[in-house]
Design an enzyme around this catalytic site. Structure first.
Site, short mmCIF file in Angstrom:
data_model
loop_
_atom_site.label_atom_id
_atom_site.label_comp_id
_atom_site.label_asym_id
_atom_site.label_seq_id
_atom_site.Cartn_x
_atom_site.Cartn_y
_atom_site.Cartn_z
N ASP A 27 0.71 -1.13 -0.12
CA ASP A 27 0.07 0.09 -0.01
C ASP A 27 0.87 1.36 0.12
O ASP A 27 0.19 2.51 0.28
CB ASP A 27 -0.89 0.08 1.29
CG ASP A 27 -0.04 0.18 2.59
OD1 ASP A 27 1.14 -0.36 2.54
OD2 ASP A 27 -0.48 0.64 3.72
N GLU A 28 2.08 1.27 -0.58
CA GLU A 28 3.09 2.39 -0.29
C GLU A 28 3.98 2.47 -1.34
O GLU A 28 4.62 1.11 -1.69
CB GLU A 28 3.60 2.58 1.24
CG GLU A 28 4.44 3.92 1.28
CD GLU A 28 4.79 3.97 2.66
OE1 GLU A 28 5.77 4.77 2.76
OE2 GLU A 28 4.55 3.27 3.61
N CYS A 42 31.00 -28.25 14.52
CA CYS A 42 32.00 -28.99 13.95
C CYS A 42 33.50 -28.28 14.01
O CYS A 42 33.57 -27.24 13.54
CB CYS A 42 31.69 -29.47 12.61
SG CYS A 42 33.01 -30.70 11.82
N CYS A 87 35.25 -28.17 10.06
CA CYS A 87 34.51 -27.26 8.80
C CYS A 87 33.46 -26.32 9.35
O CYS A 87 33.13 -25.33 8.61
CB CYS A 87 33.94 -28.05 8.02
SG CYS A 87 32.45 -29.07 8.70
N HIS A 124 27.99 -36.82 9.00
CA HIS A 124 29.03 -35.85 8.99
C HIS A 124 30.58 -36.48 9.39
O HIS A 124 31.35 -36.30 9.04
CB HIS A 124 28.33 -34.49 9.88
CG HIS A 124 29.54 -33.54 9.53
ND1 HIS A 124 29.44 -32.61 8.44
CD2 HIS A 124 30.27 -32.66 10.48
CE1 HIS A 124 30.31 -31.79 8.58
NE2 HIS A 124 30.85 -31.85 9.56
N HIS A 174 33.80 -36.89 7.26
CA HIS A 174 35.32 -36.46 7.52
C HIS A 174 36.20 -37.70 7.73
O HIS A 174 37.50 -37.64 7.31
CB HIS A 174 35.30 -35.90 8.94
CG HIS A 174 34.72 -34.36 8.86
ND1 HIS A 174 35.69 -33.48 8.13
CD2 HIS A 174 33.79 -33.55 9.51
CE1 HIS A 174 35.02 -31.95 8.16
NE2 HIS A 174 33.94 -32.52 9.06
#
Length: 513
Positions: free
Chosen positions: A91-92, A435, A438, A453, A457
């Site tokens: 609205d603007e 971790c 990383c 994960h 690794h």
């Protein structure tokens, strides 16, 4: 636009005209009609408070499809005056009418009146217009003669400074209640003109960015050019509802929010990696929980899976608001959807030559480098340790057993024991969720993701170790099968360097194949 949502509802249902109206519910109000505002009812106010202020208040549920339709009709009119207009909400908007005024020989006041009439003819809704030399002042002017009015501030320095001199600082967009309290009660700044009178204090107490803004306000300066499109940093959506602790209802709300977020992301072709869950409890306490994912996502299923894990960690809890935000978007120039922690091809190749770094600090000449390598090989084989170590790395059954052992537990201790104490594959969770290798963030509720994960690794460490031994074996194989003549050629090409000749790392193919 004047009370936009309420005006649209009145246009759709004329029986509501002249009555106190609020668009929203008992939990939150989006906007209120001017009849309701006389009682103190305003936007962003809880509905139960508004009902106490105005017992006859009529609540109408929101319908954003309807509001978006009428917003598009108003923007259709805006484009006739400025194709590059800036829409700040449904609205603007900001329009630069400089070219229209010069081309058609109209004044700012005439353009404003024409614009208001065109919007009413197109939508049946009224709006208020402010005309000024820049966007900051135009925003202030548009609020002076609401509703259905306009205010013109001449493009003259004297007129601007006179207007600014008595303007309360609270009227400026960007100065809220907290900033007003600091400036007024601490520094005695109540008007924009006071900003300049206390400019020394402003510059001494605030940051460069804030002081520049405050001084610009005191001088009546604001933006006039269309800002450049910037890359979006985040995208979010949230829902407010009646406070509840029903887990079924909470997860259903979460699914709806995930679907909306996914739809918004796909419309803009966005893929994100950081997901943040926002929660507001029944006591209005706000909590945020975030997770950094290993790949970029945009689908509802992936968003919902990770968001569900975050919400489960907070249960049981009574909530009145749930929100999701996605950030750290994929770089469109790279067009990659791979795991951000995955090594590139160059990094993988370079990791294979890591074993040769052991010789870099050795003070050896090119003449005796081959002999040094041969002696080192004999020394290792006589010990029998290198052959045993090589079997440990490349043996398939042993590697599989390590993975199975690691899959049963994700703790750093188990990983360290599995790796045989190798520091290269040891992983720990800093602060319980970061971790140490990383920087990926995985909260306690992500047990399966943590195991995956850790496996990642471990595989990476074993791969690097094996690559190093393979590269080392190729060097020995080359030196063992090379003729004395070729050795002399390699020594001559090094020109006295203290490093292993690069030719030693490659084997020439047979030309007669």
């Amino acid at each position: 636009m004047d009370a936009f949502y309420a005006a649209v509802e009145i246009l759709d249902n004329p029986s509501l005209k002249g009555k106190p109206l609020a668009v929203g519910g008992m939990s939150m109000i989006c906007t209120a009609s001017y009849e309701a505002r006389k009682f103190g009812v305003r936007a962003a106010m809880p509905g139960f408070i508004a009902r106490k202020l105005c017992p006859d208040l009529i609540f109408v549920p929101t319908n954003f499809d309807k509001y978006t339709h009428f917003s598009e009709l108003t923007r259709k009119v805006f484009r006739q005056y400025d194709p590059n207009f800036i829409a700040t909400s449904l609205d603007e908007a900001y329009l630069n009418v400089t070219d229209v005024c010069s081309e058609r020989g109209l004044s700012g006041e005439e353009v404003a009146a024409e614009l208001r009439g065109a919007i009413y003819d197109e939508t049946g809704l009224t709006c208020s217009v402010g005309v000024a030399p820049n966007r900051m002042l135009a925003k202030v002017c548009s609020d002076i003669n609401k509703p259905n009015g306009q205010f013109i501030l001449l493009n003259d320095r004297g007129a601007v400074m006179t207007f600014i001199s008595s303007l309360p600082i609270r009227k400026i967009g960007g100065i809220g209640k907290v900033t007003e309290h600091m400036l007024r009660d601490v520094l005695g700044i109540t008007t924009c003109d006071d900003m300049l009178k206390n400019s020394a204090l402003v510059c001494a107490l605030f940051s460069d960015l804030s002081s520049d803004f405050f001084l610009s306000v005191g001088l009546g300066l604001g933006g006039t050019h269309t800002p450049e499109n910037r890359m979006r940093k985040s995208i979010s959506t949230e829902r407010t509802f009646t406070a509840t602790s029903d887990t079924t209802l909470l997860f259903q709300k979460l699914a709806d929010i995930a679907e909306t977020l996914s739809s918004d992301m796909q419309k803009e072709n966005l893929w994100g990696r950081n997901l943040t869950l926002k929660l507001k409890t029944s006591s209005f306490e706000v909590k945020t929980r975030a997770v950094s994912l290993q790949k970029y996502i945009s689908s509802k299923e992936e968003i919902l899976t990770n968001a569900t894990n975050l919400l489960k960690a907070e249960l049981p809890v009574s909530l009145r608001l749930i929100g999701l935000r996605m950030s750290q978007f994929r770089d469109e120039d790279k067009h990659t959807l791979v795991d951000p922690t995955q090594k590139t091809l160059s990094e993988f190749i370079l990791s294979g030559s890591s074993h040769s770094k052991a010789y870099e600090n050795q003070d050896i000449s090119s003449e005796n480098s081959s002999d040094y390598l041969l002696e080192d090989k004999n020394l290792c084989e006589s010990d029998g340790t290198r052959e045993k170590e090589h079997r440990c790395v490349t043996s398939e059954p042993e590697s599989s057993s390590k993975r199975e052992e690691l899959g049963d537990s994700s703790s750093a201790k188990d990983i360290n024991e599995t790796c045989g104490g190798n520091a290269n594959c040891e992983i720990q969770w800093v602060d319980g969720y970061i971790c140490s290798k990383c920087g990926i963030e995985l909260p306690l509720g992500f047990e399966e993701e943590r195991r995956e994960h850790a496996d990642y690794h471990l595989a990476q460490s074993l791969q690097q170790e094996e690559s190093a031994h393979v590269a080392h074996d190729k060097v020995y194989h080359k030196l063992e099968h090379s003729s004395p003549k070729s050795r002399k050629k390699q020594k001559a090409s090094s020109q006295g360097a203290k490093f292993i000749p690069i030719d030693a790392f490659f084997t020439k193919g047979k030309k007669n194949l």
